[in-house]
Design a protein around this motif. Structure first.
Motif, PDB file in Angstrom:
ATOM      1  N   SER A 177       5.616   4.033   0.511  1.00  0.00           N
ATOM      2  CA  SER A 177       5.007   2.728   0.285  1.00  0.00           C
ATOM      3  C   SER A 177       5.345   1.825   1.457  1.00  0.00           C
ATOM      4  O   SER A 177       6.352   2.031   2.149  1.00  0.00           O
ATOM      5  CB  SER A 177       5.498   2.105  -1.022  1.00  0.00           C
ATOM      6  OG  SER A 177       6.894   1.879  -0.963  1.00  0.00           O
ATOM      7  N   ILE A 178       4.502   0.801   1.665  1.00  0.00           N
ATOM      8  CA  ILE A 178       4.721  -0.123   2.771  1.00  0.00           C
ATOM      9  C   ILE A 178       4.243  -1.511   2.383  1.00  0.00           C
ATOM     10  O   ILE A 178       3.145  -1.683   1.845  1.00  0.00           O
ATOM     11  CB  ILE A 178       4.002   0.368   4.052  1.00  0.00           C
ATOM     12  CG1 ILE A 178       4.239  -0.604   5.212  1.00  0.00           C
ATOM     13  CG2 ILE A 178       2.511   0.574   3.805  1.00  0.00           C
ATOM     14  CD1 ILE A 178       3.782  -0.047   6.568  1.00  0.00           C
ATOM     15  N   TYR A 179       5.104  -2.520   2.609  1.00  0.00           N
ATOM     16  CA  TYR A 179       4.706  -3.900   2.409  1.00  0.00           C
ATOM     17  C   TYR A 179       3.698  -4.266   3.492  1.00  0.00           C
ATOM     18  O   TYR A 179       3.933  -4.041   4.675  1.00  0.00           O
ATOM     19  CB  TYR A 179       5.905  -4.840   2.537  1.00  0.00           C
ATOM     20  CG  TYR A 179       6.800  -4.874   1.338  1.00  0.00           C
ATOM     21  CD1 TYR A 179       7.998  -4.176   1.330  1.00  0.00           C
ATOM     22  CD2 TYR A 179       6.469  -5.629   0.228  1.00  0.00           C
ATOM     23  CE1 TYR A 179       8.841  -4.214   0.237  1.00  0.00           C
ATOM     24  CE2 TYR A 179       7.303  -5.677  -0.869  1.00  0.00           C
ATOM     25  CZ  TYR A 179       8.487  -4.965  -0.861  1.00  0.00           C
ATOM     26  OH  TYR A 179       9.308  -5.014  -1.948  1.00  0.00           O
ATOM     27  N   THR A 180       2.596  -4.863   3.105  1.00  0.00           N
ATOM     28  CA  THR A 180       1.573  -5.180   4.092  1.00  0.00           C
ATOM     29  C   THR A 180       1.969  -6.369   4.955  1.00  0.00           C
ATOM     30  O   THR A 180       1.498  -6.496   6.076  1.00  0.00           O
ATOM     31  CB  THR A 180       0.235  -5.480   3.408  1.00  0.00           C
ATOM     32  OG1 THR A 180       0.420  -6.578   2.497  1.00  0.00           O
ATOM     33  CG2 THR A 180      -0.263  -4.275   2.629  1.00  0.00           C
ATOM     34  N   GLY A 181       2.867  -7.209   4.451  1.00  0.00           N
ATOM     35  CA  GLY A 181       3.253  -8.376   5.224  1.00  0.00           C
ATOM     36  C   GLY A 181       4.357  -8.097   6.221  1.00  0.00           C
ATOM     37  O   GLY A 181       4.286  -8.531   7.365  1.00  0.00           O
ATOM     38  N   GLY A 182       5.374  -7.382   5.793  1.00  0.00           N
ATOM     39  CA  GLY A 182       6.519  -7.201   6.663  1.00  0.00           C
ATOM     40  C   GLY A 182       6.725  -5.800   7.192  1.00  0.00           C
ATOM     41  O   GLY A 182       7.578  -5.603   8.058  1.00  0.00           O
TER      42      GLY A 182
ATOM     43  N   MET B  68       0.841  -1.189   0.000  1.00  0.00           N
ATOM     44  CA  MET B  68       0.000   0.000   0.000  1.00  0.00           C
ATOM     45  C   MET B  68       0.873   1.236   0.000  1.00  0.00           C
ATOM     46  O   MET B  68       2.039   1.181   0.418  1.00  0.00           O
ATOM     47  CB  MET B  68      -0.944   0.004   1.211  1.00  0.00           C
ATOM     48  CG  MET B  68      -1.921  -1.155   1.202  1.00  0.00           C
ATOM     49  SD  MET B  68      -3.219  -0.988   2.437  1.00  0.00           S
ATOM     50  CE  MET B  68      -4.253   0.269   1.670  1.00  0.00           C
ATOM     51  N   GLY B  69       0.316   2.323  -0.465  1.00  0.00           N
ATOM     52  CA  GLY B  69       1.117   3.535  -0.551  1.00  0.00           C
ATOM     53  C   GLY B  69       0.283   4.796  -0.441  1.00  0.00           C
ATOM     54  O   GLY B  69      -0.939   4.768  -0.578  1.00  0.00           O
TER      55      GLY B  69
ATOM     56  N   THR C 118       1.301  20.902   0.311  1.00  0.00           N
ATOM     57  CA  THR C 118      -0.081  21.112  -0.111  1.00  0.00           C
ATOM     58  C   THR C 118      -0.386  20.294  -1.363  1.00  0.00           C
ATOM     59  O   THR C 118       0.308  20.404  -2.367  1.00  0.00           O
ATOM     60  CB  THR C 118      -0.335  22.605  -0.397  1.00  0.00           C
ATOM     61  OG1 THR C 118      -0.202  23.341   0.824  1.00  0.00           O
ATOM     62  CG2 THR C 118      -1.728  22.817  -0.976  1.00  0.00           C
ATOM     63  N   ALA C 119      -1.423  19.470  -1.270  1.00  0.00           N
ATOM     64  CA  ALA C 119      -1.773  18.573  -2.371  1.00  0.00           C
ATOM     65  C   ALA C 119      -3.003  17.771  -1.985  1.00  0.00           C
ATOM     66  O   ALA C 119      -3.422  17.778  -0.820  1.00  0.00           O
ATOM     67  CB  ALA C 119      -0.626  17.625  -2.694  1.00  0.00           C
ATOM     68  N   THR C 120      -3.529  17.063  -2.974  1.00  0.00           N
ATOM     69  CA  THR C 120      -4.517  16.031  -2.697  1.00  0.00           C
ATOM     70  C   THR C 120      -3.751  14.737  -2.464  1.00  0.00           C
ATOM     71  O   THR C 120      -2.925  14.359  -3.290  1.00  0.00           O
ATOM     72  CB  THR C 120      -5.507  15.871  -3.856  1.00  0.00           C
ATOM     73  OG1 THR C 120      -6.176  17.109  -4.080  1.00  0.00           O
ATOM     74  CG2 THR C 120      -6.527  14.789  -3.533  1.00  0.00           C
ATOM     75  N   TYR C 121      -4.037  14.097  -1.343  1.00  0.00           N
ATOM     76  CA  TYR C 121      -3.322  12.873  -0.971  1.00  0.00           C
ATOM     77  C   TYR C 121      -4.211  11.666  -1.264  1.00  0.00           C
ATOM     78  O   TYR C 121      -5.389  11.649  -0.884  1.00  0.00           O
ATOM     79  CB  TYR C 121      -2.940  12.914   0.501  1.00  0.00           C
ATOM     80  CG  TYR C 121      -1.747  13.799   0.757  1.00  0.00           C
ATOM     81  CD1 TYR C 121      -1.847  15.182   0.655  1.00  0.00           C
ATOM     82  CD2 TYR C 121      -0.505  13.259   1.071  1.00  0.00           C
ATOM     83  CE1 TYR C 121      -0.748  16.007   0.860  1.00  0.00           C
ATOM     84  CE2 TYR C 121       0.599  14.056   1.283  1.00  0.00           C
ATOM     85  CZ  TYR C 121       0.473  15.436   1.177  1.00  0.00           C
ATOM     86  OH  TYR C 121       1.570  16.238   1.378  1.00  0.00           O
ATOM     87  N   TYR C 122      -3.601  10.670  -1.914  1.00  0.00           N
ATOM     88  CA  TYR C 122      -4.317   9.475  -2.320  1.00  0.00           C
ATOM     89  C   TYR C 122      -3.699   8.241  -1.677  1.00  0.00           C
ATOM     90  O   TYR C 122      -2.481   8.111  -1.598  1.00  0.00           O
ATOM     91  CB  TYR C 122      -4.251   9.296  -3.828  1.00  0.00           C
ATOM     92  CG  TYR C 122      -4.908  10.399  -4.624  1.00  0.00           C
ATOM     93  CD1 TYR C 122      -4.173  11.508  -5.024  1.00  0.00           C
ATOM     94  CD2 TYR C 122      -6.253  10.327  -4.970  1.00  0.00           C
ATOM     95  CE1 TYR C 122      -4.763  12.528  -5.753  1.00  0.00           C
ATOM     96  CE2 TYR C 122      -6.852  11.337  -5.701  1.00  0.00           C
ATOM     97  CZ  TYR C 122      -6.101  12.431  -6.086  1.00  0.00           C
ATOM     98  OH  TYR C 122      -6.686  13.446  -6.807  1.00  0.00           O
ATOM     99  N   CYS C 123      -4.554   7.346  -1.279  1.00  0.00           N
ATOM    100  CA  CYS C 123      -4.153   6.039  -0.807  1.00  0.00           C
ATOM    101  C   CYS C 123      -4.262   5.076  -1.976  1.00  0.00           C
ATOM    102  O   CYS C 123      -5.172   5.212  -2.816  1.00  0.00           O
ATOM    103  CB  CYS C 123      -5.093   5.638   0.323  1.00  0.00           C
ATOM    104  SG  CYS C 123      -5.004   3.938   0.852  1.00  0.00           S
ATOM    105  N   ALA C 124      -3.339   4.106  -2.061  1.00  0.00           N
ATOM    106  CA  ALA C 124      -3.367   3.152  -3.156  1.00  0.00           C
ATOM    107  C   ALA C 124      -2.950   1.775  -2.668  1.00  0.00           C
ATOM    108  O   ALA C 124      -2.223   1.655  -1.674  1.00  0.00           O
ATOM    109  CB  ALA C 124      -2.445   3.621  -4.275  1.00  0.00           C
TER     110      ALA C 124
END
Length: 123
Positions: free
Chosen positions: A49-54, A33-34, A90-96
């Motif tokens: 970004s981040i690994y969801t498992g570790g 996820m990022g 300043t920005a629009t932040y999105y999760c992915a």
């Protein structure tokens, strides 16, 4: 199916803090996820970004040391703690979320996106 919903965006003064949240309402187990952001007139850029498992993370140089990502696998929620905010944040932040890939900051690796939440930092 994945439904990502961001929240927590707001207007703050420079030097302030915000915490963004991203809830995965379908509890999809993603590989990575990022957080990304896009300012008006600029391209979307990867923030972290981040690994969801570790839990291994990768931060953009522009936010390293100021932003911290975390993932609650029980609540299926991704967080972004943002400290010492600057006007250039300043920005629009999105999760992915990505099903596979290198878990980098390249937006084309991500399969699912939230609708975004606005962060405005004034000087």
């Amino acid at each position: 199916q994945v439904q990502l919903v961001e929240s927590g965006g707001d207007s703050v003064q420079a030097g302030g803090s915000l915490r963004l949240s991203c809830a995965d309402f379908f509890h999809h187990v993603s590989y990575c996820m990022g957080w990304f952001r896009q300012a008006p007139g600029k391209e979307r850029e990867g923030v972290v970004s981040i690994y969801t498992g570790g839990g291994r993370t990768h931060y953009a140089d522009s936010v390293n040391g100021r932003f911290t990502v975390s993932l609650d696998n029980v609540k299926k929620t991704l967080y972004l703690q943002m400290n010492n905010l600057k006007p250039e944040d300043t920005a629009t932040y999105y999760c992915a979320a990505a099903k596979f890939g290198g878990c980098t900051l390249r937006s084309d690796e991500y399969n699912y996106w939230g609708q975004g939440t606005q962060v405005t930092v004034s000087s």
